[in-house]
Design an enzyme around this catalytic site. Structure first.
Site, short mmCIF file in Angstrom:
data_model
loop_
_atom_site.label_atom_id
_atom_site.label_comp_id
_atom_site.label_asym_id
_atom_site.label_seq_id
_atom_site.Cartn_x
_atom_site.Cartn_y
_atom_site.Cartn_z
N LYS A 105 -55.87 -34.35 98.77
CA LYS A 105 -56.10 -33.34 100.05
C LYS A 105 -55.37 -33.82 101.33
O LYS A 105 -54.94 -33.01 102.03
CB LYS A 105 -57.61 -33.27 100.13
CG LYS A 105 -58.55 -34.31 100.29
CD LYS A 105 -59.10 -34.45 98.68
CE LYS A 105 -59.41 -35.88 98.61
NZ LYS A 105 -60.62 -36.05 97.96
N VAL A 132 -59.66 -29.40 96.67
CA VAL A 132 -60.71 -29.16 97.45
C VAL A 132 -61.87 -28.95 96.60
O VAL A 132 -61.69 -28.22 95.51
CB VAL A 132 -60.40 -27.90 98.28
CG1 VAL A 132 -61.43 -27.11 98.96
CG2 VAL A 132 -58.98 -28.18 99.13
N ILE A 136 -64.77 -27.21 91.39
CA ILE A 136 -64.74 -25.88 91.82
C ILE A 136 -63.49 -25.19 91.71
O ILE A 136 -62.78 -25.66 92.65
CB ILE A 136 -65.73 -25.39 93.14
CG1 ILE A 136 -67.04 -26.27 93.00
CG2 ILE A 136 -65.96 -24.09 93.31
CD1 ILE A 136 -67.57 -26.34 94.40
N GLY A 187 -67.89 -43.43 91.68
CA GLY A 187 -66.37 -42.93 91.63
C GLY A 187 -66.30 -41.64 92.71
O GLY A 187 -65.09 -40.95 92.66
N GLU A 190 -63.80 -41.97 98.53
CA GLU A 190 -62.24 -42.34 98.83
C GLU A 190 -62.14 -43.71 98.85
O GLU A 190 -62.93 -44.56 99.15
CB GLU A 190 -61.89 -41.70 100.14
CG GLU A 190 -61.80 -40.11 100.28
CD GLU A 190 -61.02 -39.56 99.12
OE1 GLU A 190 -60.11 -39.61 98.89
OE2 GLU A 190 -61.69 -38.71 98.50
N ASP A 201 -62.23 -36.52 105.32
CA ASP A 201 -61.97 -35.75 103.95
C ASP A 201 -62.46 -34.21 103.98
O ASP A 201 -61.58 -33.33 103.44
CB ASP A 201 -62.81 -36.69 102.87
CG ASP A 201 -62.77 -35.93 101.76
OD1 ASP A 201 -61.40 -36.23 100.91
OD2 ASP A 201 -63.59 -35.28 100.88
N LYS A 205 -59.82 -30.95 103.67
CA LYS A 205 -60.21 -30.00 102.70
C LYS A 205 -60.30 -28.41 103.34
O LYS A 205 -59.82 -27.50 103.08
CB LYS A 205 -61.56 -30.02 101.96
CG LYS A 205 -61.15 -31.11 100.87
CD LYS A 205 -62.37 -31.72 100.47
CE LYS A 205 -62.47 -33.05 99.39
NZ LYS A 205 -63.74 -33.60 99.02
P1 NDP Z 1 -58.72 -44.67 92.87
O1 NDP Z 1 -58.83 -45.31 93.92
O2 NDP Z 1 -59.83 -44.52 91.83
O3 NDP Z 1 -57.22 -44.57 91.85
C1 NDP Z 1 -55.97 -44.68 92.66
C2 NDP Z 1 -54.95 -45.05 91.82
O4 NDP Z 1 -53.71 -45.16 92.21
C3 NDP Z 1 -55.15 -46.37 90.83
O5 NDP Z 1 -55.06 -46.42 89.57
C4 NDP Z 1 -54.25 -47.25 91.63
O6 NDP Z 1 -53.57 -48.34 90.86
C5 NDP Z 1 -53.01 -46.37 91.74
N1 NDP Z 1 -52.40 -46.78 93.17
C6 NDP Z 1 -52.67 -47.14 94.38
N2 NDP Z 1 -51.65 -47.37 95.11
C7 NDP Z 1 -50.43 -47.45 94.26
C8 NDP Z 1 -49.17 -47.81 94.48
N3 NDP Z 1 -48.67 -48.28 95.49
N4 NDP Z 1 -48.35 -47.61 93.33
C9 NDP Z 1 -48.77 -47.30 92.07
N5 NDP Z 1 -50.12 -46.80 91.87
C10 NDP Z 1 -50.86 -47.04 93.06
O7 NDP Z 1 -58.84 -42.91 93.39
P2 NDP Z 1 -59.14 -41.81 92.80
O8 NDP Z 1 -58.72 -41.62 91.10
O9 NDP Z 1 -60.64 -41.54 93.32
O10 NDP Z 1 -58.46 -40.45 93.48
C11 NDP Z 1 -57.09 -40.24 93.43
C12 NDP Z 1 -56.81 -39.16 94.21
O11 NDP Z 1 -57.54 -37.85 93.89
C13 NDP Z 1 -57.00 -39.15 95.64
O12 NDP Z 1 -56.09 -38.38 96.35
C14 NDP Z 1 -58.32 -38.69 95.99
O13 NDP Z 1 -58.47 -38.31 97.24
C15 NDP Z 1 -58.30 -37.40 95.06
N6 NDP Z 1 -59.89 -37.04 94.43
C16 NDP Z 1 -60.67 -37.78 94.10
C17 NDP Z 1 -61.74 -37.35 93.51
C18 NDP Z 1 -62.89 -38.32 93.15
O14 NDP Z 1 -64.13 -37.82 92.92
N7 NDP Z 1 -62.65 -39.58 92.98
C19 NDP Z 1 -62.12 -36.09 93.61
C20 NDP Z 1 -61.02 -35.23 94.14
C21 NDP Z 1 -59.93 -35.57 94.55
P3 NDP Z 1 -54.54 -49.47 90.01
O15 NDP Z 1 -55.52 -48.83 89.42
O16 NDP Z 1 -53.66 -50.48 89.38
O17 NDP Z 1 -55.19 -50.17 91.35
N1 HSE Z 2 -64.45 -38.49 98.20
C1 HSE Z 2 -64.26 -37.16 97.83
C2 HSE Z 2 -65.82 -36.57 97.99
C3 HSE Z 2 -63.80 -36.76 96.60
O1 HSE Z 2 -66.77 -37.35 98.11
O2 HSE Z 2 -66.04 -35.47 98.08
C4 HSE Z 2 -63.88 -35.41 96.20
O3 HSE Z 2 -62.49 -34.81 96.99
#
Ligand code: NDP
Ligand code: HSE
Length: 428
Positions: A105, A132, A136, A187, A190, A201, A205
């Site tokens: 987002k 977002v 949902i 998890g 952010e 955040d 959205k």
């Molecule tokens: P995480 O921090 O859990 O995962 C991020 C991933 O990106 C990790 O695997 C990390 O690698 C990788 N990464 C970070 N920097 C680099 C880089 N420079 N080069 C390559 N890989 C990289 O984040 P989330 O999974 O929680 O979130 C991912 C996206 O989804 C974000 O935009 C977040 O806002 C969005 N989001 C998250 C939600 C949630 O509930 N968590 C819900 C909705 C959206 P490594 O594992 O090796 O460190």
């Molecule tokens: N950090 C975000 C939240 C993840 O807590 O809603 C979902 O976008």
């Protein structure tokens, strides 16, 4: 023919997407009309155990290489952040005419206008259902399901971490820091949790939803933002006593010829459906001229719900279904003016810590009177002569500018011991 996916980012969401595609392969294939298979992945730490099988997948150290990799049809960006590799990858993929699916987002709120321009120029899908409200399907609902309506207002609980924290403070009287650590462990938060608790955040959205709802270029900087750091257990308890719950809401509405967009804690009547949306759940209310009021509710964060939204976008791409990024083409968007928060009108909750002595309430009331602010109720429990006591005032509809001016004067009274707590009251 198999749709070949390159996934950048294997954290909470990336690992969730791989697991969903493995466990629900049959249902996904049926709905996509063809198999969807991950062929290449990228993250920082190659050795980290991610709880999903990576055998047979090509590992790329540079995520941006997925944009041009010959074995990838669609890029899934799950790294996060509005800059750096996430942005570079999305731009490179769209420039190459390669569809992009993202849950990011921050990226869409800050660079969505330019990215949408690139997507439109090359007729390439740019999909962000997961960005977002997690699981949902609010983007699809607003952009497609409600496409026939003029939307007058959208409001929602848009951050799962904040709603989880506020629910725990309300139900279990837990401390803010302990609950934030829980949300991080689950998890939800952010990478930098201040994005959650400072409202950024939710503002990302809201900016995205407002662009779709009102057909305006995405405008993150136009969103007024306050987070939940200053919401105290005391205010949660007073709100409960007055018949309200405290929620972090994002609200955008048409006002006159412009759009008001704001994220801040709100007192919401306990009886409003959105007041009963608790924990990691999010909810979005949309009001359209023909449909009336629609409310969608579901889990707003976490691996499973977010993966569900990412894979729904992949299924659309596999089927060749896609619409303009904001629902109508860039050329049709109207740059409606922003209505500043100073023009907001509504009731307010005001909590003061004052010295319990005669005349203090009269001084506070005089400041409110001088700015033509009408009081609806006043609450003070017990007596502690000479000691600090909390006093709660609830106003009738008031303009924000007047409320701020009165507050500045109230804060200078020597009997007022702390900065006043001001929370807007919303219908929900
Ligand atoms: P995480 O921090 O859990 O995962 C991020 C991933 O990106 C990790 O695997 C990390 O690698 C990788 N990464 C970070 N920097 C680099 C880089 N420079 N080069 C390559 N890989 C990289 O984040 P989330 O999974 O929680 O979130 C991912 C996206 O989804 C974000 O935009 C977040 O806002 C969005 N989001 C998250 C939600 C949630 O509930 N968590 C819900 C909705 C959206 P490594 O594992 O090796 O460190
Ligand atoms: N950090 C975000 C939240 C993840 O807590 O809603 C979902 O976008």
């Amino acid at each position: 023919m198999t749709l070949r996916i390159g996934v950048a980012g294997l954290g909470t969401v990336g690992a969730g997407v791989l697991r969903l595609l493995q466990e629900n392969a049959a249902v996904v294939t049926a709905r996509a009309g063809r198999p969807i298979a991950v062929t290449a992945v990228s993250a920082r730490d190659r050795k980290r155990d991610r709880g999903v099988a990576l055998a047979g997948l090509r590992w790329l150290d540079d995520p941006v290489a997925l944009a041009t990799d010959p074995d990838v049809d669609v890029v899934v960006e799950l790294i996060g952040g509005s800059e750096g590799p996430a942005r570079d990858l999305a731009e490179a993929a769209l420039a190459h005419g390669r569809p992009v699916v993202t849950a990011n987002k921050a990226l869409i709120a800050v660079h969505g206008a330019a990215l949408a321009q690139m997507a439109e120029a090359t007729d390439t899908p740019l999909a962000f259902e997961a960005a977002v409200a997690g699981g949902i399907p609010v983007i699809k609902a607003l952009r497609e399901g409600l496409a026939a309506n003029r939307i007058s207002r959208i409001a929602g609980i848009l951050n799962g971490t904040c709603n989880y924290i506020l629910t725990a403070i309300h139900e279990h009287k837990q401390e803010f820091a302990d609950v934030l650590a829980e949300a991080q462990a689950l998890g939800y938060a952010e990478a930098d949790p201040s994005f959650d608790i400072d409202g950024i955040d939710a503002a990302h959205k809201l900016a995205i939803l407002a662009a779709i709802a009102f057909g305006r270029p995405v405008a993150f900087d136009a969103v007024y933002v306050e987070g939940i750091r200053n919401v105290s257990g005391l205010d949660v308890a007073f709100a409960e006593e007055l018949g309200y719950r405290i929620k972090l809401l994002g609200t955008a509405r048409r006002m006159g010829g412009g759009i008001e967009a704001r994220v801040h804690p709100c007192l919401v009547p306990r009886t409003a459906p959105i007041a009963r949306v608790d924990g990691v759940f999010n909810a979005v209310v949309a009001e359209g001229d023909f449909v009336g009021r629609v409310m969608l509710e579901g889990r707003g964060a976490g691996a499973g719900p977010t993966a569900s939204a990412v894979v729904a976008d992949l299924i659309d791409i596999a089927r060749g279904r896609f619409t303009p990024v904001w629902g109508s083409g860039q050329a049709t968007l109207t740059d409606l003016p922003d209505v500043p928060i100073a023009q907001h009108v509504g009731p307010y909750y005001l909590r003061l810590m004052v010295v319990d002595r005669p005349g203090v309430i009269a001084d506070v009331a005089a400041a409110l009177r001088d700015y033509s602010i009408s009081l609806g109720s006043l609450l003070q429990h017990g007596r502690s002569p000479g000691e600090a006591v909390p006093v709660v005032l609830v106003t009738h509809d008031t303009q924000e500018a007047a409320m701020r001016a009165a507050l500045a004067r109230i804060a200078t009274l020597d009997a007022v011991l702390e900065p006043p707590a001001l929370i807007r009251i919303e219908p929900g």
